[in-house]
Scaffold this motif. Sequence first.
Motif, PDB file in Angstrom:
ATOM      1  N   GLY B 501       1.073  -1.392  -0.223  1.00 45.53           N
ATOM      2  CA  GLY B 501       0.231   0.183  -0.263  1.00 45.53           C
ATOM      3  C   GLY B 501       1.089   1.033   0.267  1.00 45.53           C
ATOM      4  N   LEU B 502       2.891   1.392  -0.812  1.00 38.85           N
ATOM      5  CA  LEU B 502       2.836   2.543  -0.931  1.00 38.85           C
ATOM      6  C   LEU B 502       2.701   3.021  -1.576  1.00 38.85           C
ATOM      7  CD1 LEU B 502       6.116   1.097  -0.332  1.00 38.85           C
ATOM      8  CD2 LEU B 502       4.906   1.500   1.104  1.00 38.85           C
ATOM      9  N   SER B 503       2.389   4.338  -0.768  1.00 41.81           N
ATOM     10  CA  SER B 503       1.856   5.505  -2.586  1.00 41.81           C
ATOM     11  C   SER B 503       2.680   7.045  -2.160  1.00 41.81           C
ATOM     12  CB  SER B 503       0.590   5.697  -2.916  1.00 41.81           C
ATOM     13  OG  SER B 503      -0.017   5.820  -1.273  1.00 41.81           O
ATOM     14  N   PHE B 504       2.584   7.759  -3.095  1.00 42.80           N
ATOM     15  CA  PHE B 504       3.113   8.875  -2.550  1.00 42.80           C
ATOM     16  C   PHE B 504       1.933   9.981  -3.046  1.00 42.80           C
ATOM     17  CE2 PHE B 504       4.868  10.545  -7.317  1.00 42.80           C
ATOM     18  CZ  PHE B 504       4.634   8.888  -7.522  1.00 42.80           C
ATOM     19  N   ARG B 505       1.686  11.402  -3.362  1.00 42.33           N
ATOM     20  CA  ARG B 505       0.619  12.167  -3.865  1.00 42.33           C
ATOM     21  C   ARG B 505       1.289  13.314  -4.719  1.00 42.33           C
ATOM     22  NH1 ARG B 505      -4.339  14.145  -2.271  1.00 42.33           N
ATOM     23  NH2 ARG B 505      -3.644  12.541  -0.174  1.00 42.33           N
ATOM     24  N   ASN B 506       1.540  12.454  -6.472  1.00 44.44           N
ATOM     25  CA  ASN B 506       1.984  12.778  -7.260  1.00 44.44           C
ATOM     26  C   ASN B 506       1.848  14.731  -7.650  1.00 44.44           C
ATOM     27  OD1 ASN B 506      -0.655  12.907  -9.091  1.00 44.44           O
ATOM     28  ND2 ASN B 506      -0.373  11.164  -9.463  1.00 44.44           N
ATOM     29  N   ALA B 507       2.372  15.329  -8.416  1.00 46.92           N
ATOM     30  CA  ALA B 507       2.058  16.687  -8.873  1.00 46.92           C
ATOM     31  C   ALA B 507       0.557  17.026  -9.311  1.00 46.92           C
ATOM     32  CB  ALA B 507       3.052  17.413 -10.113  1.00 46.92           C
ATOM     33  N   LYS B 508       0.105  16.049  -9.412  1.00 45.05           N
ATOM     34  CA  LYS B 508      -1.893  16.636  -9.969  1.00 45.05           C
ATOM     35  C   LYS B 508      -2.299  15.792  -8.562  1.00 45.05           C
ATOM     36  CE  LYS B 508      -1.286  14.153 -14.435  1.00 45.05           C
ATOM     37  NZ  LYS B 508      -0.860  12.383 -14.968  1.00 45.05           N
ATOM     38  N   ASN B 509      -2.300  15.456  -7.186  1.00 42.14           N
ATOM     39  CA  ASN B 509      -2.496  15.417  -6.104  1.00 42.14           C
ATOM     40  C   ASN B 509      -3.480  13.745  -5.727  1.00 42.14           C
ATOM     41  OD1 ASN B 509      -2.852  16.124  -4.208  1.00 42.14           O
ATOM     42  ND2 ASN B 509      -5.161  17.189  -3.957  1.00 42.14           N
ATOM     43  N   GLU B 510      -2.806  12.999  -7.553  1.00 42.43           N
ATOM     44  CA  GLU B 510      -3.102  11.974  -7.056  1.00 42.43           C
ATOM     45  C   GLU B 510      -2.088  11.016  -5.985  1.00 42.43           C
ATOM     46  OE1 GLU B 510      -5.216  12.108 -11.395  1.00 42.43           O
ATOM     47  OE2 GLU B 510      -3.621  11.060 -11.445  1.00 42.43           O
ATOM     48  N   MET B 511      -2.730   9.762  -5.393  1.00 43.90           N
ATOM     49  CA  MET B 511      -1.942   8.776  -5.562  1.00 43.90           C
ATOM     50  C   MET B 511      -1.752   8.090  -6.016  1.00 43.90           C
ATOM     51  SD  MET B 511      -2.238   9.776  -1.992  1.00 43.90           S
ATOM     52  CE  MET B 511      -1.152   9.482  -1.766  1.00 43.90           C
ATOM     53  N   GLU B 512       0.016   7.257  -5.827  1.00 42.42           N
ATOM     54  CA  GLU B 512       0.152   6.931  -6.867  1.00 42.42           C
ATOM     55  C   GLU B 512       1.394   6.348  -6.615  1.00 42.42           C
ATOM     56  OE1 GLU B 512       2.570   9.863 -10.180  1.00 42.42           O
ATOM     57  OE2 GLU B 512       3.747   8.208 -10.501  1.00 42.42           O
ATOM     58  N   THR B 513       1.784   5.137  -6.931  1.00 38.44           N
ATOM     59  CA  THR B 513       2.839   4.311  -6.549  1.00 38.44           C
ATOM     60  C   THR B 513       4.468   4.176  -6.304  1.00 38.44           C
ATOM     61  OG1 THR B 513       0.655   2.599  -6.501  1.00 38.44           O
ATOM     62  CG2 THR B 513       2.906   1.559  -5.997  1.00 38.44           C
ATOM     63  N   PRO B 514       4.349   4.336  -6.030  1.00 38.32           N
ATOM     64  CA  PRO B 514       6.335   4.421  -7.011  1.00 38.32           C
ATOM     65  C   PRO B 514       7.546   3.159  -7.022  1.00 38.32           C
ATOM     66  CG  PRO B 514       6.583   4.037  -3.923  1.00 38.32           C
ATOM     67  CD  PRO B 514       4.764   4.134  -4.610  1.00 38.32           C
ATOM     68  N   ILE B 515       8.274   3.287  -7.880  1.00 35.40           N
ATOM     69  CA  ILE B 515       9.002   1.602  -8.080  1.00 35.40           C
ATOM     70  C   ILE B 515      10.008   1.639  -6.972  1.00 35.40           C
ATOM     71  CG2 ILE B 515      10.404   0.919  -9.671  1.00 35.40           C
ATOM     72  CD1 ILE B 515       8.951   2.380 -11.879  1.00 35.40           C
ATOM     73  N   CYS B 516      10.636   0.610  -7.326  1.00 34.85           N
ATOM     74  CA  CYS B 516      11.856   0.050  -5.558  1.00 34.85           C
ATOM     75  C   CYS B 516      13.256   0.138  -6.744  1.00 34.85           C
ATOM     76  CB  CYS B 516      10.781   0.443  -4.532  1.00 34.85           C
ATOM     77  SG  CYS B 516      12.175  -0.908  -3.262  1.00 34.85           S
ATOM     78  N   ILE B 517      13.330   0.090  -6.293  1.00 33.60           N
ATOM     79  CA  ILE B 517      14.733  -0.683  -6.923  1.00 33.60           C
ATOM     80  C   ILE B 517      15.302  -0.543  -5.611  1.00 33.60           C
ATOM     81  CG2 ILE B 517      17.588   0.210  -7.724  1.00 33.60           C
ATOM     82  CD1 ILE B 517      15.918   2.724  -9.313  1.00 33.60           C
ATOM     83  N   HIS B 518      15.644  -2.211  -5.565  1.00 33.84           N
ATOM     84  CA  HIS B 518      16.660  -2.065  -4.224  1.00 33.84           C
ATOM     85  C   HIS B 518      18.364  -3.092  -4.620  1.00 33.84           C
ATOM     86  CE1 HIS B 518      12.847  -5.627  -2.962  1.00 33.84           C
ATOM     87  NE2 HIS B 518      12.438  -4.789  -4.767  1.00 33.84           N
ATOM     88  N   ARG B 519      19.339  -2.186  -3.882  1.00 37.11           N
ATOM     89  CA  ARG B 519      20.608  -2.586  -4.381  1.00 37.11           C
ATOM     90  C   ARG B 519      21.034  -2.559  -3.488  1.00 37.11           C
ATOM     91  NH1 ARG B 519      23.936   1.724  -2.302  1.00 37.11           N
ATOM     92  NH2 ARG B 519      23.881   0.337  -0.492  1.00 37.11           N
ATOM     93  N   ALA B 520      22.986  -3.474  -3.369  1.00 37.10           N
ATOM     94  CA  ALA B 520      23.437  -3.599  -2.594  1.00 37.10           C
ATOM     95  C   ALA B 520      24.855  -3.914  -3.132  1.00 37.10           C
ATOM     96  CB  ALA B 520      23.156  -5.177  -1.407  1.00 37.10           C
ATOM     97  N   PRO B 521      25.464  -2.410  -3.945  1.00 39.01           N
ATOM     98  CA  PRO B 521      26.703  -2.630  -4.570  1.00 39.01           C
ATOM     99  C   PRO B 521      27.510  -3.511  -3.853  1.00 39.01           C
ATOM    100  CG  PRO B 521      25.980  -0.623  -4.670  1.00 39.01           C
ATOM    101  CD  PRO B 521      25.106  -1.216  -3.226  1.00 39.01           C
TER     102      PRO B 521
END
Lengths: 645, 645
Positions: B501-521
């Motif tokens: 249920g992760l989301s952020f409020r985007n510039a259009k004031n809608e809820m949007e789901t982020p992409i997640c990058i997992h990284r461990a160099p």
Amino acid sequence: MQIKITLPDQSVREFPKGSTALDVAKSISEGLARNVLAARINGEVRDLTLPIDEDAQLTLLTWNDAEGKSTMWHSSAHLMAEALEHFYPGVKFWVGPAVQNGFYYDVDFGGQAFSADDLKKIEDKMAELAKQANPYERKLMSKDEAIRYFTEKGDQYKLDLLGNLQDGSITFYTQGSFTDLCRGPHIPHTGYIKAIKLTNVAGAYWKNDASNPMLTRIYGITFPKKSELDEYLAMLEEARKRDHRKIGKEMEIFTFDDDVGPGLPLWLPNGGVLIEELERLAKKTEAVAGYKRVRTPHLAKESMYLTSGHLPYYEDSMYPAMEFDGEKYYLKAMNCPHHHKIFKELNPSYRDLPIRLAEYGTCYRYEQSGELFGLMRVRSLQMNDAHIYCTREQFAEEFNAVNDMYLKYFRIFGIEKYVMRFSTHEPSKLGQKYVNNPELWKQTEDMVRQVLIDSKIPYVEVPDEGAFYGPKIDVQVWSAIGREFTLATNQVDFAVPARFGLSFRNAKNEMETPICIHRAPLGTHERFIGFLIEHFAGNFPLWLAPEQVAVLPISDKFNGYAKKVLRQLINSDIRGLVDDRDEKIGKKIRDAEVKKIPYMLIVGEKEEQESCVSVRQHGKGDQGSLSIQAFCDKLNKEVDELLSV
Amino acid sequence: MQIKITLPDQSVREFPKGSTALDVAKSISEGLARNVLAARINGEVRDLTLPIDEDAQLTLLTWNDAEGKSTMWHSSAHLMAEALEHFYPGVKFWVGPAVQNGFYYDVDFGGQAFSADDLKKIEDKMAELAKQANPYERKLMSKDEAIRYFTEKGDQYKLDLLGNLQDGSITFYTQGSFTDLCRGPHIPHTGYIKAIKLTNVAGAYWKNDASNPMLTRIYGITFPKKSELDEYLAMLEEARKRDHRKIGKEMEIFTFDDDVGPGLPLWLPNGGVLIEELERLAKKTEAVAGYKRVRTPHLAKESMYLTSGHLPYYEDSMYPAMEFDGEKYYLKAMNCPHHHKIFKELNPSYRDLPIRLAEYGTCYRYEQSGELFGLMRVRSLQMNDAHIYCTREQFAEEFNAVNDMYLKYFRIFGIEKYVMRFSTHEPSKLGQKYVNNPELWKQTEDMVRQVLIDSKIPYVEVPDEGAFYGPKIDVQVWSAIGREFTLATNQVDFAVPARFGLSFRNAKNEMETPICIHRAPLGTHERFIGFLIEHFAGNFPLWLAPEQVAVLPISDKFNGYAKKVLRQLINSDIRGLVDDRDEKIGKKIRDAEVKKIPYMLIVGEKEEQESCVSVRQHGKGDQGSLSIQAFCDKLNKEVDELLSV
């Protein structure tokens, strides 16, 4: 006939047999006699007015001693009961102990209405009764007589308590019109109680069992001076404002989550800064002090904890076992067994000692969910842990160095009031509560006491509270608003190293068991950060502040330059942000001030042209203009100064 | 009739129906045709000589491809079986797969004696048979026919295998005099195998079950060139010398303990230095790159892992649950779920993105005890972890920055050979193996591919090996002696954030789901330090060296000054020791050289008088005299330079 009374300074005075501790106090000074509340006689806390019939070790206890306070608070519970009986005839009482701050009594009003609104009239009645200076009178009673008394009174609660008591040891205390079954001790009379505050009313199941009837628990606190109550109430009010749970949430320092579990904090980025900075300080301090860092897993096999003795004695405080490969594994509740294993692997000679192994290790302890409280009572504890393995000859120097480290931290964090609570063993309990090695106990306690005396650190000695394997020092500190915290515990351990078969080859080419000092000056991240939040009211010093600098462009045009400034700050190990919102500079400054960010850098056309910044300090206003690099240097110098006090 | 063959560069060529991958290779170049070993046809690896009857995506696989190598090695197992049958008539075979370096075959000699001494004659026979260039001939057989064949042969092993196979899909391969039940694929003929080494003989229970009879497992490896075998053997010899378990013990870097448990390393003080320095580098690098540090507990409730999908799918790789308070708790096998919870608590708007949460978090994974190997396969993994939450628009820049971070680390550690293994999804398996969102798969894979191409990082694309929730990149690196390691995995995750249920409020004031990058160099401490020990043969660069400086007093008289020098070094964040043994200076220098300590400081009367040190560099000899502070500055400058490549 005369008896010999040995005082804490080891001086011995003679008194007639049957003298009381109050007599002893009067013989020292009238002022002391007025302030003394109870006495420790041969290790037990007793009434001041109890006749002493044989030679004894005696410590007079005042308001400055924990046992002095608890004696007065327990007597205050009796006073409250007397006032309650006055207004609510037939009221019955369960237990009324002293607690950390004050006392409570669990009451059965037998259907009579009682609410928080009634507290004031009880307080007033208590004050009236206190002024009468009624003595607390002790009376030994046979069990039969006691049972008859409460049967007649129809008091099933006290009859229940009596069931567990041994005939011959049952005492009653009476003050004014109130009589209670009670082991004591009590203060001499109610006149010692000068200020009274009843603080709370709550429900509490009888015997803490939800299938039993609900009693009414009334909390209160009392003081020997009116001014102390006022200070206490002011401190409580300030503590409410500084509540680490409230500030922790507002400042996004930590949170809890239902899917993770109670007592297991998640540290948000701002909490991450506090943790990283504390660890950086500890690691640097410990490196200079000759510690070596290790890392150990968070679990181990059952066999490890059978050797250490955590199993079965500490099992209730450990997480349950995980079984696989035909073995039981436990999450570690302490780091010491893992460090002992490392010491063993290093197989040192006396030339390698002392070996100081440090780890910010996370331990897991099972606390009842009802006991959990913010960061103060948790189930995961990341500890500023280290174990120092040394010879007996090295002990005093090592222990002294540990104390110096405490003092350094106290200076850095502005902790002005602190005391070391030195817990020793009780010789009669050797072989039961304490490992049976009287010589080593004496030797170690003498060494610890001497270091404490020589270093002039304030300390109190508490008999019969040592750890199983050696004397213990709890470090008590007071926050800026005067609230007391137990932050850290040091232990001297001369028993467990042998259980793990630890040894070193000494100069005579013999195998010898090292002494181990357990120490954790910064306690756990959880408790220490909880303390710091209250201590600083979230207004962290520059080196700890989650954001140290806010770069404030005066308009959109300078957002690019602001970001360039921020990059240079970050490259100089400074934490900051750019406020690139479309807001007036005045608003940006006000918001940064509200957020308590230590420095604001205002940048516009002039600053961009001259590659500089206009510096503003939180709460202090304009500080003139500096080149970016000069500002970085100034800030880093300021941090260095804060940390090298 | 013509069919269309689409090559990896998306070029399309037409061939007559029934053409083979070998025909395609020949049409490109004779050289390629000589080197190609197998082909990937519509996602499946097949024989080069298999007729293709319809339009197809085709990739030619050579020795440079993992599948090319494994095809040749599996064919080599058949070749070994042929040679074994020659010497041991009636010998029976269980399975003979390709493995990471070579192949093995499990053999039942039916009581005939066989030992490591016999390997040479098998090798020689294999070489003789290889020269004959016998083709591997494939034959489809009905299940009845196959059962008849092995019943006549009296081969209970192959009959057992047949039991699990579907009629219509059963194939046999024959080369020379040897026929085997086999799914393939194989190389065209034995002549491709130019160099052969049988490396080991061991016992292996049939079906890995100790209640079954023991078979003989014979390991081998083959190459398409003699020189490659020579290089491989030289590399193995060097790897033996650099074995991280051997050097790890000699240099006191890590140990295991029976009471702690297998796969759970204890890091000794020298290992502690490596860990602290790696973390310092990572933390600084990540701070500059805009990461925020968090800390999370090592366990969470069952509900967390039901949401993440670890339960029940990953349960076998997790430690068993601990049950208390009526809940199941699991040790974390990954940090992502905890980080997702933190993202959620931060409740960000698009202005706050990207949010990069970093933690050197320790995860616990259950590996079978037989699989454990030094630091390379362990049960506790402390991971250079971070999760980047961003918008689709930010993805390319963020992913590119992650790759830049890899390249920076490769420079710092002198890693010259590396490749990114880009694993994508297989469209026919959407909804089963892969989350069913074809558009997002295409979009994300295109973005990743474009970044890889633009950044000119060497990469290979591997179809049908993506993670469930997005494409994956495994980072393969080669140590200084040419051995390959998989150090780190990056994953692009467009599915799990929605499950949490992760989301952020985007510039259009809608809820949007982020992409997640997992990284461990830097992967895990365990595996990365294991790699570094081999890579540097324990001869760590100055900034990582457990001891950076040995201070060597020329006689007892200067031990005091030597200690003063050491204190100044430590205060300047330099690690060192004083060699105050009663030994000649020549001996002290030799011992410090053997221990590979980068700098030696020789101090005597002149040095003490002038407050300076005589500097000697490991392997380089005398470097003249410097003031203590000048030496500290020189050393710290050298470290800075090593880290800012």
